[in-house]
Design a protein around this motif. Structure first.
Motif, PDB file in Angstrom:
ATOM      1  N   GLY A  29       0.529  -5.824   2.042  1.00  0.00           N
ATOM      2  CA  GLY A  29      -0.536  -6.379   1.221  1.00  0.00           C
ATOM      3  C   GLY A  29      -1.632  -7.018   2.041  1.00  0.00           C
ATOM      4  N   GLU A  30      -1.245  -7.726   3.089  1.00  0.00           N
ATOM      5  CA  GLU A  30      -2.232  -8.387   3.941  1.00  0.00           C
ATOM      6  C   GLU A  30      -3.108  -7.369   4.664  1.00  0.00           C
ATOM      7  OE1 GLU A  30      -4.397 -11.393   5.617  1.00  0.00           O
ATOM      8  OE2 GLU A  30      -2.872 -11.565   4.048  1.00  0.00           O
ATOM      9  N   LYS A  80      -5.506  -5.883   2.118  1.00  0.00           N
ATOM     10  CA  LYS A  80      -6.557  -6.841   1.768  1.00  0.00           C
ATOM     11  C   LYS A  80      -7.598  -6.936   2.866  1.00  0.00           C
ATOM     12  CE  LYS A  80      -7.198 -11.739   0.611  1.00  0.00           C
ATOM     13  NZ  LYS A  80      -6.489 -13.035   0.378  1.00  0.00           N
ATOM     14  N   ARG A  92       2.174  -7.731  -4.010  1.00  0.00           N
ATOM     15  CA  ARG A  92       1.110  -8.293  -4.852  1.00  0.00           C
ATOM     16  C   ARG A  92       0.810  -9.752  -4.503  1.00  0.00           C
ATOM     17  NH1 ARG A  92       3.965  -5.074  -9.042  1.00  0.00           N
ATOM     18  NH2 ARG A  92       2.611  -3.290  -9.512  1.00  0.00           N
ATOM     19  N   ARG A  93       1.706 -10.397  -3.797  1.00  0.00           N
ATOM     20  CA  ARG A  93       1.474 -11.790  -3.414  1.00  0.00           C
ATOM     21  C   ARG A  93       0.342 -11.915  -2.397  1.00  0.00           C
ATOM     22  NH1 ARG A  93       7.836 -13.425  -2.272  1.00  0.00           N
ATOM     23  NH2 ARG A  93       8.573 -13.323  -4.453  1.00  0.00           N
ATOM     24  N   THR A  94       0.117 -10.857  -1.620  1.00  0.00           N
ATOM     25  CA  THR A  94      -0.909 -10.931  -0.574  1.00  0.00           C
ATOM     26  C   THR A  94      -2.067  -9.969  -0.799  1.00  0.00           C
ATOM     27  OG1 THR A  94       0.406  -9.386   0.764  1.00  0.00           O
ATOM     28  CG2 THR A  94       0.681 -11.745   1.209  1.00  0.00           C
ATOM     29  N   TYR A  95      -1.946  -9.082  -1.788  1.00  0.00           N
ATOM     30  CA  TYR A  95      -3.023  -8.131  -2.070  1.00  0.00           C
ATOM     31  C   TYR A  95      -3.410  -8.261  -3.536  1.00  0.00           C
ATOM     32  CZ  TYR A  95      -5.478  -3.691  -2.757  1.00  0.00           C
ATOM     33  OH  TYR A  95      -6.410  -2.736  -3.075  1.00  0.00           O
ATOM     34  N   PRO A  96      -4.672  -8.594  -3.819  1.00  0.00           N
ATOM     35  CA  PRO A  96      -5.072  -8.862  -5.204  1.00  0.00           C
ATOM     36  C   PRO A  96      -5.425  -7.620  -6.013  1.00  0.00           C
ATOM     37  CG  PRO A  96      -6.909  -9.287  -3.729  1.00  0.00           C
ATOM     38  CD  PRO A  96      -5.739  -8.917  -2.857  1.00  0.00           C
ATOM     39  N   GLY A  97      -5.444  -6.455  -5.376  1.00  0.00           N
ATOM     40  CA  GLY A  97      -5.881  -5.244  -6.063  1.00  0.00           C
ATOM     41  C   GLY A  97      -4.747  -4.509  -6.748  1.00  0.00           C
ATOM     42  N   GLU A  98      -5.014  -3.245  -7.047  1.00  0.00           N
ATOM     43  CA  GLU A  98      -4.077  -2.381  -7.766  1.00  0.00           C
ATOM     44  C   GLU A  98      -2.962  -1.926  -6.823  1.00  0.00           C
ATOM     45  OE1 GLU A  98      -4.461   1.998  -9.948  1.00  0.00           O
ATOM     46  OE2 GLU A  98      -6.236   0.713  -9.743  1.00  0.00           O
TER      47      GLU A  98
END
Length: 248
Positions: free
Chosen positions: A200-201, A204, A230-236
């Motif tokens: 996720g990071e 992002k 999803r904790r580190t990436y705000p997208g889909e």
């Protein structure tokens, strides 16, 4: 451009998925990214073997390349054989490694059926512009960015966290990222794989438009790994599963 997941089980085949294999299609051309254990069988649900336009191998661990042995047999002995040599892009030494895997002499090895080529930083493969960057793994390994028109897909292959992945994936429409380790597990070895938080990071920081979590070993829950990303990436964010199709 369309991405079809052939297999997404990390490190070993799982009870419901082959190991790594992905089919990327555009303009009638079929590019296969990795062909791990069981992926060749899944591929044939979508295209016939002679329709493979090219193969790109992220690295030479068996869960990413070993079904080249089956492909060699099909290209040599099936009723459709012989058909034009299939280009196989991979790390330096791929031809010798695959000859050894099938207990063939180096000369000719599999080279009468498969056209082995070493990855370059950039190459044209059918309608695709394909860029690569070396990753962090115990063996030579590459992340692969596939571009078609103004769209792009970036595949991490296997890697530990690194800045080169962020740069290669900059602005990509879809980041297909491994997440083979669990977050905050003190047993995680360095420079081997990503955790969901890492995936996720990286997505992002790269500004990826979508994130698909893949290469989760069968001893972990794919959906849990995706939830953690999803904790580190705000997208889909999506969970890869065999047969999943993503339009890019």
């Amino acid at each position: 451009m369309k991405l079809t997941v052939l297999g997404c089980s990390g490190s070993v085949p799982g009870p419901d998925s082959p190991a790594s294999g992905y089919l990327v299609t555009a303009d009638g051309f079929h590019l296969v990214l990795d062909l791990g254990s069981g992926a060749l069988g899944a591929l044939q649900r979508h295209i016939a073997v002679p329709q493979i336009g090219a193969i790109g191998l992220s690295h030479l661990h068996p869960d990413h390349c070993m079904d080249l042995c089956g492909l060699y047999v099909a290209a040599k002995y099936s009723p459709a054989a012989p058909f034009p040599r299939i280009p196989v892009f991979g790390p330096s030494g791929t031809a010798a490694r695959m000859a050894l895997a099938y207990d063939l002499p180096d000369d000719p090895g599999m080279e009468e059926e498969l056209d082995f080529r070493s990855w370059q930083e950039i190459q044209q493969i059918g309608p695709f512009t394909v860029r690569t960057a070396p990753m962090v793994h115990p063996v030579p390994a590459y992340a692969i960015r596939v571009e078609h028109g103004n769209k792009s897909l970036t595949y991490t292959g296997d890697t530990g966290p690194n800045e080169a992945l962020v740069e290669l994936a900059r602005g990509t429409d879809l980041l297909l990222s491994e997440a083979a380790l669990q977050d905050n597990d003190p047993r995680n070895p360095p420079d081997l794989h990503l955790t969901p938080a890492d995936a996720g990071e990286h997505a992002k920081r790269a500004g990826a438009k979508r994130l698909v979590i893949t290469h989760v070993p069968p001893w972990y829950d794919r959906d849990v790994q995706t939830d953690h990303a999803r904790r580190t990436y705000p997208g889909e964010v999506h969970t890869a599963f065999p047969g999943a199709v993503y339009d890019i």
